[in-house]
Motif scaffolding. Structure first.
Motif, PDB file in Angstrom:
ATOM      1  N   GLY A 128       6.854 -16.473 -12.309  1.00  0.00           N
ATOM      2  CA  GLY A 128       6.364 -17.677 -11.658  1.00  0.00           C
ATOM      3  C   GLY A 128       4.891 -17.681 -11.330  1.00  0.00           C
ATOM      4  N   TYR A 156       6.059 -24.763 -17.205  1.00  0.00           N
ATOM      5  CA  TYR A 156       6.653 -24.306 -15.943  1.00  0.00           C
ATOM      6  C   TYR A 156       7.083 -25.496 -15.101  1.00  0.00           C
ATOM      7  CZ  TYR A 156       7.110 -21.722 -11.545  1.00  0.00           C
ATOM      8  OH  TYR A 156       7.577 -21.170 -10.369  1.00  0.00           O
ATOM      9  N   ILE A 190       6.352 -17.333 -19.111  1.00  0.00           N
ATOM     10  CA  ILE A 190       5.895 -18.191 -20.209  1.00  0.00           C
ATOM     11  C   ILE A 190       4.641 -17.598 -20.836  1.00  0.00           C
ATOM     12  CG2 ILE A 190       5.082 -20.491 -20.864  1.00  0.00           C
ATOM     13  CD1 ILE A 190       6.556 -21.581 -18.375  1.00  0.00           C
ATOM     14  N   PRO A 205      10.350 -19.034 -15.431  1.00  0.00           N
ATOM     15  CA  PRO A 205       9.325 -18.258 -14.715  1.00  0.00           C
ATOM     16  C   PRO A 205       8.406 -17.396 -15.577  1.00  0.00           C
ATOM     17  CG  PRO A 205      11.463 -17.182 -14.501  1.00  0.00           C
ATOM     18  CD  PRO A 205      11.708 -18.480 -15.226  1.00  0.00           C
ATOM     19  N   ARG A 238       2.295 -16.450 -17.750  1.00  0.00           N
ATOM     20  CA  ARG A 238       3.047 -16.572 -16.504  1.00  0.00           C
ATOM     21  C   ARG A 238       4.127 -15.485 -16.460  1.00  0.00           C
ATOM     22  NH1 ARG A 238       3.351 -20.441 -12.528  1.00  0.00           N
ATOM     23  NH2 ARG A 238       2.052 -21.914 -13.675  1.00  0.00           N
TER      24      ARG A 238
END
Length: 347
Positions: free
Chosen positions: A183, A218, A226, A224, A180
């Motif tokens: 986001g 998340y 990861i 945002p 990620r």
């Protein structure tokens, strides 16, 4: 207590969950898609059972009407979860599963509002995927609420994959790693994202993988950026990078079907002695504006933990302790959930 249902109960992980239920005085009603396996296991364990595919709506709903909570163990969940969730919404049954597929978490989240309207909880990832890592993510976020970046990692010491887990991994062969960023999901070549991680008792090279936490963490934290890593070694890493050149072949249905058949020839999971002697080690780190926090977690073998965690959560729901809608382990029960399970240590 006969209001707990387990689908896929005769598989390796399903059997461990059934045994944990019986150890705690719960006699579940089981089901699965294979008539011979379901009947043989049900008779062995003296349990009520049914046989159907999750796509058989009437049979599924008739079975779900017999309980209050289902633990869905019949993967690959990317093919089976949707029908089970539909059945749960139709019969007012709380939903748990043991998936680790980020696509499945995203799918089930779409049903959150419908579940809230019915007062039901949908909590996928109620096993090793993703109870310990989700609680670790929440713990780190609580230590640094402004965090913008989260890295999570896990590695097994002494354990092996079950046949079912290996089949799920085959489904993703040839696909890029997903992480990620800002986001949104971002794909990168498998084997490109690598780092050495200090798991506490040892350091080990670890490789970025597509894992459920890029969805669940998340949801739990709102961080945002990861990425999830899994322990590996130089030999395995070299094989992954070599496979990149064959990714078009690995995505072939014929190749995957061949590998699936090879998996069917293997034992369905690690032997009990091996499982009891092995542990899982997790690491996490959050960062924000030059600040960082790290934490580590040690748990029993992933399959043992899956049985402990899924039954523990099911018991909470049966006692009336749940939050309606889509939930992650930590959004439903907080970061301390993992420490309620025997053999788990945070440092």
């Amino acid at each position: 207590m006969n209001n707990l249902l387990i689908y896929g109960a005769y598989g390796y992980t399903g059997r461990l969950i059934v045994e944990e239920c019986l150890n705690q005085g719960i006699k579940p009603i089981i089901a699965g898609r294979n008539p011979e396996k379901a009947m043989t296991y049900a008779n062995k364990m003296d349990l009520e059972y049914d046989v159907f595919e999750v796509s058989e709506r009437d049979k599924l709903e008739n079975w779900l009407n017999r309980g209050d909570v289902v633990i869905h163990c019949g993967g690959p969940f990317v093919y089976t979860a949707k029908n089970m969730v539909h059945g749960c919404l139709a019969t007012n049954t709380h939903y748990l599963d043991i998936t680790g597929e980020f696509q499945v978490f995203d799918l089930i989240k779409e049903y959150s509002e419908k579940a809230k309207e019915k007062g039901l909880m949908l909590l996928p990832g109620a096993g090793f995927d993703v109870v310990p890592s989700d609680c670790l993510a929440k713990h780190l976020h609580n230590k640094l609420p402004s965090a913008t970046d989260l890295k999570l990692a896990f590695v097994s010491k002494g354990g092996k994959l079950s046949r079912g887990t290996a089949k799920t991994m085959i489904e993703n062969l040839g696909e890029p790693q997903t992480r990620r960023r800002d986001g949104d999901y971002e794909g990168v070549p498998m084997g490109k994202s690598v780092m050495e991680i200090d798991y506490g008792d040892f350091k080990q090279i670890s490789m970025g993988i597509s894992w459920g936490d890029i969805s669940t963490a998340y949801h739990s934290t709102g961080i945002p950026n990861i990425e999830v890593f899994s322990g590996t070694n130089e030999q395995q890493l070299a094989k992954v990078r070599k496979a990149l050149r064959l990714s078009f072949m690995l995505r072939s249905k014929m190749i995957r079907n061949f590998l699936m058949k090879q998996m069917d020839k293997r034992p369905d999971g690690p032997k009990e002695k091996k499982r009891q002697e092995s542990n899982m080690y997790l690491w996490g780190k959050v960062e924000a504006n030059g600040k960082s926090e790290e934490a580590r977690l040690r748990t029993p073998n992933g399959y043992t933990l899956t049985a402990l965690a899924s039954v523990h959560i099911a018991k909470k729901i049966l006692s009336g302790d749940f939050k309606p809608g889509f939930q992650t382990p930590s959004s439903a029960y907080g970061e301390g959930l993992i420490l309620e399970l025997e053999g788990c240590e945070l440092s």
